[in-house]
Scaffold this motif. Structure first.
Motif, short mmCIF file in Angstrom:
data_model
loop_
_atom_site.label_atom_id
_atom_site.label_comp_id
_atom_site.label_asym_id
_atom_site.label_seq_id
_atom_site.Cartn_x
_atom_site.Cartn_y
_atom_site.Cartn_z
N ALA A 74 0.68 -1.02 -0.15
CA ALA A 74 -0.05 -0.11 0.29
C ALA A 74 0.67 1.23 0.37
O ALA A 74 0.39 2.21 -0.53
N GLN A 75 1.86 1.05 0.76
CA GLN A 75 3.00 2.56 0.53
C GLN A 75 3.73 2.84 -0.79
O GLN A 75 3.80 3.65 -0.59
N GLN A 76 3.96 1.55 -1.29
CA GLN A 76 4.60 1.65 -2.60
C GLN A 76 3.85 2.48 -3.75
O GLN A 76 4.50 2.19 -5.13
N ARG A 77 2.57 2.30 -3.68
CA ARG A 77 1.19 2.54 -4.65
C ARG A 77 2.14 3.75 -5.30
O ARG A 77 2.58 5.08 -4.57
N GLU A 78 2.46 3.88 -6.89
CA GLU A 78 3.06 5.10 -7.32
C GLU A 78 1.83 6.22 -7.34
O GLU A 78 0.54 5.78 -7.56
N VAL A 79 2.52 6.96 -6.93
CA VAL A 79 1.32 8.39 -6.63
C VAL A 79 1.95 9.12 -8.33
O VAL A 79 2.94 9.43 -8.90
N PRO A 80 0.40 10.31 -8.98
CA PRO A 80 -0.89 10.68 -8.20
C PRO A 80 -1.26 8.91 -8.64
O PRO A 80 -1.04 8.58 -9.08
N TYR A 81 -2.70 8.22 -7.98
CA TYR A 81 -3.48 7.85 -7.96
C TYR A 81 -4.62 8.32 -7.43
O TYR A 81 -4.88 9.38 -6.43
N TRP A 82 -6.11 7.89 -7.60
CA TRP A 82 -7.42 7.98 -7.28
C TRP A 82 -7.90 7.50 -5.76
O TRP A 82 -7.47 5.59 -6.37
N ALA A 83 -8.09 7.87 -4.89
CA ALA A 83 -8.72 7.35 -3.88
C ALA A 83 -10.54 7.93 -3.90
O ALA A 83 -10.69 8.68 -4.32
N SER A 84 -10.77 6.61 -2.99
CA SER A 84 -12.35 7.75 -2.32
C SER A 84 -12.72 8.09 -0.79
O SER A 84 -12.23 7.51 -0.47
N GLN A 134 -15.88 12.03 -20.63
CA GLN A 134 -15.77 11.39 -19.40
C GLN A 134 -14.71 12.92 -18.69
O GLN A 134 -14.59 13.09 -17.57
N GLU A 135 -14.93 14.36 -19.70
CA GLU A 135 -14.86 15.61 -19.20
C GLU A 135 -15.80 15.85 -18.25
O GLU A 135 -16.00 16.75 -17.71
N ARG A 136 -16.81 15.37 -18.42
CA ARG A 136 -17.71 15.61 -17.29
C ARG A 136 -17.82 15.38 -15.54
O ARG A 136 -18.45 15.44 -14.93
N LEU A 137 -16.48 14.39 -15.56
CA LEU A 137 -16.64 14.12 -14.22
C LEU A 137 -15.19 14.65 -13.99
O LEU A 137 -13.96 13.93 -13.99
N TRP A 138 -15.16 14.10 -12.47
CA TRP A 138 -13.48 14.72 -11.93
C TRP A 138 -13.18 13.75 -10.59
O TRP A 138 -13.73 12.84 -10.21
N GLY A 139 -12.51 12.78 -11.54
CA GLY A 139 -11.78 11.37 -10.46
C GLY A 139 -12.13 10.11 -11.68
O GLY A 139 -12.17 9.30 -11.19
N ALA A 140 -12.37 11.07 -13.76
CA ALA A 140 -11.91 9.45 -14.39
C ALA A 140 -10.57 9.82 -14.98
O ALA A 140 -10.17 11.03 -14.92
N GLY A 141 -9.74 8.97 -15.44
CA GLY A 141 -8.79 8.88 -16.32
C GLY A 141 -7.65 9.24 -15.66
O GLY A 141 -7.68 8.65 -14.89
N GLU A 142 -6.77 9.14 -16.19
CA GLU A 142 -5.40 9.79 -15.24
C GLU A 142 -5.14 10.64 -14.65
O GLU A 142 -5.70 11.49 -13.98
N PRO A 143 -4.73 10.69 -12.68
CA PRO A 143 -4.76 11.52 -11.91
C PRO A 143 -4.10 12.47 -12.02
O PRO A 143 -2.72 12.35 -12.43
#
Length: 161
Positions: A27-37, A152-161
């Motif tokens: 979990a610590q080594q996950r490459e940033v940036p990334y999406w979460a909720s 997709q352009e109407r969503l924040w959280g979709a696509g590459e972070p």
């Protein structure tokens, strides 16, 4: 007998001491940036990576997407849809991808990943849903059991972070 139990206990303790850090590294080594909720109905964002720091913001929106931009031990520096940044304990986040409708006016949610497919419903800006999948420039979201495909352009959280 006591010596054997003590030896077994010490061996098990040594194994666990090695396994725990290794398992937490994933979990610590996950490459940033990334999406979460946001995991819960109420989550605190702090000015620093510890409970010793003051609370800057309280999120009251389970499923709200955030972008994780930095990792420090069990804390995540996140950016919210408004561009605000602060620290949230990793236990308060979920890797489930969320999305929030952005932009002016309602967003059309369609039956398929095609702008000409049947209109299922419309969502106001600020509606939060679980991001299911994306195809080309449209994404499927689930809002309380109602699904649909949206630009997709109407969503924040979709696509590459």
């Amino acid at each position: 007998m006591i010596v054997h139990r003590l030896t077994a206990f010490l061996s098990l303790t040594a194994i666990l001491a090695v396994l725990v850090p290794i398992s937490s590294l994933g979990a610590q080594q996950r490459e940033v940036p990334y999406w979460a909720s946001i995991r819960f109905d109420e989550v605190n964002m702090r000015v620093g990576p510890s409970q010793e720091y003051p609370i800057e913001w309280v999120y009251k929106r389970k499923g709200l997407p955030v972008k994780v931009v930095r990792v420090r031990e069990s804390w995540r520096l996140v950016e919210d849809p408004e561009g605000e940044q602060g620290w949230i304990a990793s236990s308060q986040l979920t890797p489930t991808r969320g999305a929030i409708v952005i932009g002016g006016g309602t967003a059309d949610l369609r039956e398929a990943a095609d702008r000409t497919s049947a209109l299922r419903w419309r969502a106001e800006p600020g509606v939060v849903g679980e991001l299911k999948r994306c195809r080309e420039d449209m994404c499927e979201i689930d809002v309380g059991g109602r699904t649909g495909w949206v630009d997709q352009e109407r969503l924040w959280g979709a696509g590459e972070p």
